[in-house]
Write an enzyme that holds these catalytic residues in place. Sequence first.
Site, PDB file in Angstrom:
ATOM      1  N   LYS A 128       4.849   1.953  15.650  1.00 45.52           N
ATOM      2  CA  LYS A 128       3.780   2.825  16.165  1.00 45.52           C
ATOM      3  C   LYS A 128       4.161   3.455  17.509  1.00 45.52           C
ATOM      4  O   LYS A 128       3.550   3.190  18.552  1.00 45.52           O
ATOM      5  CB  LYS A 128       2.455   2.038  16.301  1.00 45.52           C
ATOM      6  CG  LYS A 128       2.032   1.252  15.066  1.00 45.52           C
ATOM      7  CD  LYS A 128       1.366   2.099  14.030  1.00 45.52           C
ATOM      8  CE  LYS A 128       0.905   1.447  12.766  1.00 45.52           C
ATOM      9  NZ  LYS A 128       1.422   0.294  12.166  1.00 45.52           N
TER      10      LYS A 128
ATOM     11  N   ASP B 227       1.577   6.253   2.043  1.00 47.13           N
ATOM     12  CA  ASP B 227       0.837   5.018   2.325  1.00 47.13           C
ATOM     13  C   ASP B 227      -0.619   5.353   2.020  1.00 47.13           C
ATOM     14  O   ASP B 227      -1.181   6.264   2.624  1.00 47.13           O
ATOM     15  CB  ASP B 227       1.049   4.672   3.814  1.00 47.13           C
ATOM     16  CG  ASP B 227       0.184   3.516   4.308  1.00 47.13           C
ATOM     17  OD1 ASP B 227      -0.886   3.266   3.717  1.00 47.13           O
ATOM     18  OD2 ASP B 227       0.568   2.872   5.287  1.00 47.13           O
TER      19      ASP B 227
ATOM     20  N   ASP C 182       0.812  -1.225   0.000  1.00 43.95           N
ATOM     21  CA  ASP C 182       0.000   0.000   0.000  1.00 43.95           C
ATOM     22  C   ASP C 182       0.841   1.268   0.000  1.00 43.95           C
ATOM     23  O   ASP C 182       0.358   2.330   0.378  1.00 43.95           O
ATOM     24  CB  ASP C 182      -0.965   0.008   1.194  1.00 43.95           C
ATOM     25  CG  ASP C 182      -0.235  -0.053   2.534  1.00 43.95           C
ATOM     26  OD1 ASP C 182       1.004  -0.190   2.545  1.00 43.95           O
ATOM     27  OD2 ASP C 182      -0.911   0.058   3.565  1.00 43.95           O
TER      28      ASP C 182
HETATM   29  N1  GDD Z   1      -0.085 -11.377   3.283  1.00 44.06           N
HETATM   30  C1  GDD Z   1      -0.248 -10.587   4.340  1.00 44.06           C
HETATM   31  N2  GDD Z   1      -0.528 -11.174   5.533  1.00 44.06           N
HETATM   32  N3  GDD Z   1      -0.124  -9.258   4.198  1.00 44.06           N
HETATM   33  C2  GDD Z   1      -0.291  -8.487   5.292  1.00 44.06           C
HETATM   34  C3  GDD Z   1      -0.598  -9.012   6.552  1.00 44.06           C
HETATM   35  C4  GDD Z   1      -0.722 -10.455   6.669  1.00 44.06           C
HETATM   36  O1  GDD Z   1      -0.987 -11.000   7.734  1.00 44.06           O
HETATM   37  N4  GDD Z   1      -0.706  -7.992   7.439  1.00 44.06           N
HETATM   38  C5  GDD Z   1      -0.477  -6.867   6.751  1.00 44.06           C
HETATM   39  N5  GDD Z   1      -0.235  -7.147   5.443  1.00 44.06           N
HETATM   40  C6  GDD Z   1       0.090  -6.208   4.384  1.00 44.06           C
HETATM   41  C7  GDD Z   1      -0.951  -5.112   4.189  1.00 44.06           C
HETATM   42  O2  GDD Z   1      -1.853  -5.485   3.161  1.00 44.06           O
HETATM   43  C8  GDD Z   1      -0.113  -3.918   3.788  1.00 44.06           C
HETATM   44  O3  GDD Z   1       0.103  -3.884   2.384  1.00 44.06           O
HETATM   45  C9  GDD Z   1       1.220  -4.157   4.453  1.00 44.06           C
HETATM   46  O4  GDD Z   1       1.275  -5.549   4.800  1.00 44.06           O
HETATM   47  C10 GDD Z   1       1.417  -3.311   5.713  1.00 44.06           C
HETATM   48  O5  GDD Z   1       0.296  -3.489   6.559  1.00 44.06           O
HETATM   49  P1  GDD Z   1      -0.566  -2.243   7.083  1.00 44.06           P
HETATM   50  O6  GDD Z   1      -1.704  -2.807   7.864  1.00 44.06           O
HETATM   51  O7  GDD Z   1      -0.867  -1.283   6.000  1.00 44.06           O
HETATM   52  O8  GDD Z   1       0.456  -1.637   8.137  1.00 44.06           O
HETATM   53  P2  GDD Z   1       0.671  -0.122   8.562  1.00 44.06           P
HETATM   54  O9  GDD Z   1       0.486   0.802   7.428  1.00 44.06           O
HETATM   55  O10 GDD Z   1      -0.109   0.133   9.793  1.00 44.06           O
HETATM   56  O11 GDD Z   1       2.253  -0.143   8.992  1.00 44.06           O
HETATM   57  C11 GDD Z   1       3.225  -0.715   8.137  1.00 44.06           C
HETATM   58  O12 GDD Z   1       3.521   0.176   7.065  1.00 44.06           O
HETATM   59  C12 GDD Z   1       4.135   1.432   7.450  1.00 44.06           C
HETATM   60  C13 GDD Z   1       4.421   2.187   6.176  1.00 44.06           C
HETATM   61  O13 GDD Z   1       3.246   2.477   5.531  1.00 44.06           O
HETATM   62  C14 GDD Z   1       4.495  -1.011   8.959  1.00 44.06           C
HETATM   63  O14 GDD Z   1       5.360  -1.747   8.149  1.00 44.06           O
HETATM   64  C15 GDD Z   1       5.156   0.284   9.438  1.00 44.06           C
HETATM   65  O15 GDD Z   1       6.378  -0.024  10.082  1.00 44.06           O
HETATM   66  C16 GDD Z   1       5.429   1.184   8.242  1.00 44.06           C
HETATM   67  O16 GDD Z   1       5.994   2.429   8.676  1.00 44.06           O
HETATM   68 MG    MG Z   2      -0.284   0.650   5.514  1.00 47.11          MG
END
Ligand code: GDD
Ligand code: MG
Length: 380
Positions: free
Chosen positions: A181, A241, A130
């Site tokens: 976070k 994001d 994303d």
């Molecule tokens: N296959 C799979 N399985 N994908 C997953 C899973 C899972 O269990 N959990 C999350 N994802 C995918 C989501 O679809 C997304 O594309 C990505 O991993 C990150 O998950 P998010 O839920 O969007 O996390 P976030 O935005 O709160 O935080 C993450 O992204 C940030 C940057 O945008 C973390 O990686 C943070 O450290 C980072 O700064």
């Molecule tokens: Mg995200």
Amino acid sequence: MDTEGYAATVLCYHPRQSETRTHTMNAVILAGGKGTRLRPLTLNTPKPIVPILNRPFLSLQIELLKKTGIDNVVLSLSYQPRRIEALFGDGSALGVKIHYTMEPEPLGTAGAVKNAESLLKARTVVFNGDVLSDLDLGAVLRFHEESNSKCTIVLTPVENPTAYGLVETESDGRVKRFLEKPSYDEITCDTINAGVYVLEPELLDYIPEGKNYSFERGFFPTLLRDKVPFYAYVHRGYWIDIGTPEKYLKVHRDILSGALPFEGFTPNAGGTYVDPKATVESGARIQGPGYIGEGTTVKAGATLEPYAVLGTNCRIEEGAIVGNSVLWSGVRVGAEARVRSALIGRNAHIGHHSIVDGGVVLGDKSVLTDYSRITPLDDA
Ligand code: GDD
Ligand code: MG
């Protein structure tokens, strides 16, 4: 590629790229999240394939990989995997080889990569599914190689790191601390995890099999504990994001304003891209920047204010106004209706004389009867 809901005309996204040595390399795109913050748009359209100017989001990431010479891509899915698979198939339409892994239960970000291990024999690039940027991935790979890193993480500076993974580094780029976070009083720097990693294959041994395990809370802290060479590459260009309605609208605004280069977005002198198969009747007022997709009609007397993004086969009737909004395909906006600061799902119908304003998200097939008002009421 099934193009339902997307423009058949393929716009190409061209991030800044530089030459890099070609290794046999793989990529895993983590695309298993539910996209809850983008509901109701993501009820029928999983976040990885929400349209960005009519292109499924993941196709932009796949293009970046392909330009860097990586054409073996694993899509790691969990939520609505069949819809994503139906759209991309084996990847041949995009010129890459796509494999799929599916988790009955989400395995977490690192668990998802472990789940794809049999497909990953070499150095692997991992993308959060994303994030969108103009990252020079070739430069990241060179940095990884030159610093003899086992794991390289891309960082980007943000104003408020609390929604992200905060990453502290040493002056030589080595990662010192990873804190997912952080609370406000834990913020020590402005660099956060941009969701792009390069991993040497042996590091997959650090990830337990068949268990929910994340990079952010499990894998990265473990690499630091074990003093594995773990380096950060700081990207100071564009990065976003897209996971919230505000960011999803913002990325469109940034493309339309030129802040994020998007090749194929070829606006006219007024700043608006008008698809050759769109109809803009004379007497329609178009205030750019904007985007008018294939098969869409803007009737005489209608007004598009800046930052109106109209998907395919939309219809904007006489006297209607649309501005600062993203309309997916097949949306009808009735005569004299006003739509501002809204995200509207496929085949929705906004009745005539309706007012939709102020940060509204409507799901697919929403119907607003004529004269509806979705706008803050005045105190008076
Ligand atoms: N296959 C799979 N399985 N994908 C997953 C899973 C899972 O269990 N959990 C999350 N994802 C995918 C989501 O679809 C997304 O594309 C990505 O991993 C990150 O998950 P998010 O839920 O969007 O996390 P976030 O935005 O709160 O935080 C993450 O992204 C940030 C940057 O945008 C973390 O990686 C943070 O450290 C980072 O700064
Ligand atoms: Mg995200």
